[in-house]
Write a protein that holds these residues in place. Structure first.
Motif, PDB file in Angstrom:
ATOM      1  N   ASP A 131      -2.703  -2.258   6.782  1.00 18.33           N
ATOM      2  CA  ASP A 131      -3.741  -2.112   5.767  1.00 18.33           C
ATOM      3  C   ASP A 131      -4.991  -1.480   6.382  1.00 18.33           C
ATOM      4  O   ASP A 131      -5.315  -1.758   7.536  1.00 18.33           O
ATOM      5  CB  ASP A 131      -4.165  -3.496   5.241  1.00 18.33           C
ATOM      6  N   HIS A 133      -8.921  -1.402   6.951  1.00 16.39           N
ATOM      7  CA  HIS A 133      -9.863  -2.524   6.937  1.00 16.39           C
ATOM      8  C   HIS A 133     -11.285  -2.022   6.740  1.00 16.39           C
ATOM      9  O   HIS A 133     -11.652  -0.928   7.210  1.00 16.39           O
ATOM     10  CB  HIS A 133      -9.745  -3.337   8.236  1.00 16.39           C
ATOM     11  N   LYS A 156      -9.139   0.040  -1.702  1.00 17.05           N
ATOM     12  CA  LYS A 156      -8.090  -0.982  -1.578  1.00 17.05           C
ATOM     13  C   LYS A 156      -7.960  -1.488  -0.130  1.00 17.05           C
ATOM     14  O   LYS A 156      -6.959  -2.116   0.227  1.00 17.05           O
ATOM     15  CB  LYS A 156      -6.753  -0.421  -2.078  1.00 17.05           C
ATOM     16  N   ARG A 158      -8.914  -3.857   3.213  1.00 20.29           N
ATOM     17  CA  ARG A 158      -9.243  -5.287   3.326  1.00 20.29           C
ATOM     18  C   ARG A 158     -10.709  -5.430   3.699  1.00 20.29           C
ATOM     19  O   ARG A 158     -11.184  -4.800   4.651  1.00 20.29           O
ATOM     20  CB  ARG A 158      -8.376  -5.940   4.412  1.00 20.29           C
ATOM     21  N   GLY A 159     -11.476  -6.205   2.923  1.00 19.89           N
ATOM     22  CA  GLY A 159     -12.863  -6.501   3.296  1.00 19.89           C
ATOM     23  C   GLY A 159     -13.868  -5.473   2.776  1.00 19.89           C
ATOM     24  O   GLY A 159     -13.575  -4.677   1.880  1.00 19.89           O
ATOM     25  N   GLY A 198     -12.969  -4.280  -0.957  1.00 19.02           N
ATOM     26  CA  GLY A 198     -11.577  -3.924  -1.257  1.00 19.02           C
ATOM     27  C   GLY A 198     -10.931  -4.866  -2.263  1.00 19.02           C
ATOM     28  O   GLY A 198     -11.234  -6.066  -2.298  1.00 19.02           O
ATOM     29  N   ASN A 200      -6.931  -5.703  -4.362  1.00 16.64           N
ATOM     30  CA  ASN A 200      -5.494  -5.524  -4.118  1.00 16.64           C
ATOM     31  C   ASN A 200      -4.874  -4.440  -4.981  1.00 16.64           C
ATOM     32  O   ASN A 200      -3.953  -3.751  -4.564  1.00 16.64           O
ATOM     33  CB  ASN A 200      -4.738  -6.835  -4.387  1.00 16.64           C
TER      34      ASN A 200
END
Ligand code: EPU
Length: 399
Positions: A131, A133, A156, A158-159, A198, A200
């Motif tokens: 993913d 980040h 999209k 992460r974080g 981000g 999902n």
């Protein structure tokens, strides 16, 4: 145009169909929807200005269509595909030729989100092992393209991603609004700090694209150069202030309404000075059209280009062949106004240069023939029809 060309690739991020309204009927838009179809998306034009895109059948992380090389905005597939697949392979982008147009800030942003990149055989490949980040990215130059591309990749991830020294153009706000309508969490678009938290998944939906302030600004400049009294409809006057302020300086009368602007110009134009800057400064995409006004003003004007240094070369010598008096030194064009331009055969070298030559031709005595009009068709819908409706004697000739 510049909102649409980012939003069309962004539809790849959705997990259901998107309906885009108020799309301009121009060749850059057609090229991008063609690229999407080539990648497997289902693209249905409901009318000239409305398209429904189902991105679900897309199963590739590669833009192979050779046509992608011809336009700049194909680089938005990098960010959009990274958001969807964590991997993207896209041809090096083309677009209007005004010198070196690096994409180092796009790549710096992708790297900060965890991606590696390589350039091989004219293709840019960017990928992340897992993913993407969130990260903090400071842009070394204010760039529209990198700001939007990083938003697409980060939406999209992460974080939290924070883009500092971001560009603030209206089309950046429009892309953020489109993505937020799909379920993204973007704040600060339109300021120099954009934050992207981000999520999902993103859903499709219906979205109407904002009016193009450069298209509208071009008609306002045309009236300023030629004279007349014209109402330009379906605009956001606030987005045009950086342009109308300059035209007022030069003697045009500008009356803004809620979603239209009246412009009136009679009498000789005054000379002025302008320097292009990122929004909310005076836009580089209006440099050429306003230079035509300067060429017809009383006295000496100066136009300084600070975004694309070689942009003057796309049209100044052509304007000189129509009687304009322009000298270029470093980043500044000095324009000594003349009372009248005369018709000539001239050649468009890029989109805005072409629009400027059309304006010069309208203002000139005699007939002007503008070659390479395909550049203009990349960004102006029905230019001939709209100008004809205002009384211009203009037609498109196949050669
Ligand atoms: N730059 C870098 N590194 C990068 C990206 C940009 O140094 O990684 C520099 C450029 O060389 C330039 C400046 O930063 O000097 C600004 O570039 P920007 O990224 O803002 O421009 P762009 O994304 O290449 C878009 C429009 C142009 C418009 C500019 C400036 C699209 C497809 N293109 O280009 O539109 O001139 O922003 O507003 O949206 C046009 O419509 O006629 C046109 C050329």
């Amino acid at each position: 145009k510049n909102a649409a060309v980012a939003i069309i690739p962004a539809t790849i991020l959705a997990d259901s169909p998107c309906r885009l309204e108020n799309l301009p009927d121009i060749s850059d838009v057609k090229t991008l929807t063609y690229i999407l179809e080539d990648m497997g998306a289902k693209v249905d034009y409901l009318d000239r200005h409305t398209v429904e895109i189902d991105p679900r059948p897309v199963e590739t992380d590669t833009v192979s269509a050779d046509i992608a090389r011809r336009i700049r905005a194909s680089y938005y597939f990098l960010g959009a595909l990274l958001g969807r697949y964590h991997k993207a392979v896209v041809p090096m982008p083309g677009g209007c030729n005004f010198g070196i147009r690096p994409i180092d800030q796009h790549l710096k942003g992708f790297a900060a989100l965890g991606c590696d990149y390589s350039l091989d055989n004219g293709m840019i490949a960017v990928s992340s092992p897992g993913d993407l980040h969130g990260s903090s990215i400071y842009l070394d130059v204010v760039t529209v393209g990198a700001t939007m591309n990083i938003m697409l990749a980060a939406v999209k991830a992460r974080g939290l991603t924070v883009i500092e020294n971001a560009a603030r153009e209206p089309h950046i706000v429009d892309l953020a609004n489109f993505l937020n309508t799909m379920g993204a969490r973007i704040s600060g678009a339109g300021t120099d700090t954009v934050k992207i938290r981000g999520v999902n998944s993103l859903r499709g939906g219906t979205y109407a694209i904002i009016p193009d302030q450069i298209e509208a600004g071009t008609y306002l400049a045309a009236v300023t150069a030629v004279g007349g009294n014209v109402l330009v409809q379906n605009v956001i006057p606030k987005h045009l202030e950086c342009i109308t302020g300059k035209l007022q300086d030069m003697g045009a009368k500008v009356i803004p309404f809620d979603d239209s602007i009246r412009i009136i110009r009679s009498g000789r134009l005054r000379s002025s000075t302008a320097k292009t800057r990122p929004y909310p400064g005076f836009p580089t995409d209006m440099q050429a059209q306003v230079c035509v006004c300067m060429a017809l003003a009383n006295g000496t004007s100066r136009m300084t280009e600070s975004v694309y240094e070689t942009r003057f070369f796309g049209y100044c010598s052509e304007l000189e062949s129509m009687g304009a008096r322009i000298s270029i030194e470093s980043k500044t064009a000095t324009v000594v106004g003349v009372e009248q331009l005369h018709g000539a055969t001239v050649s468009a070298h890029d989109l805005r240069a072409g629009a400027a030559l059309v304006i010069a031709g309208l203002a000139a005595r005699g007939t002007t023939r503008v070659q390479n009009i395909h550049f203009v068709e990349r960004g102006y819908e029905d230019l001939i029809g709209k100008l004809t409706a205002l009384g211009a004697d203009i037609k498109r000739i196949e050669e």
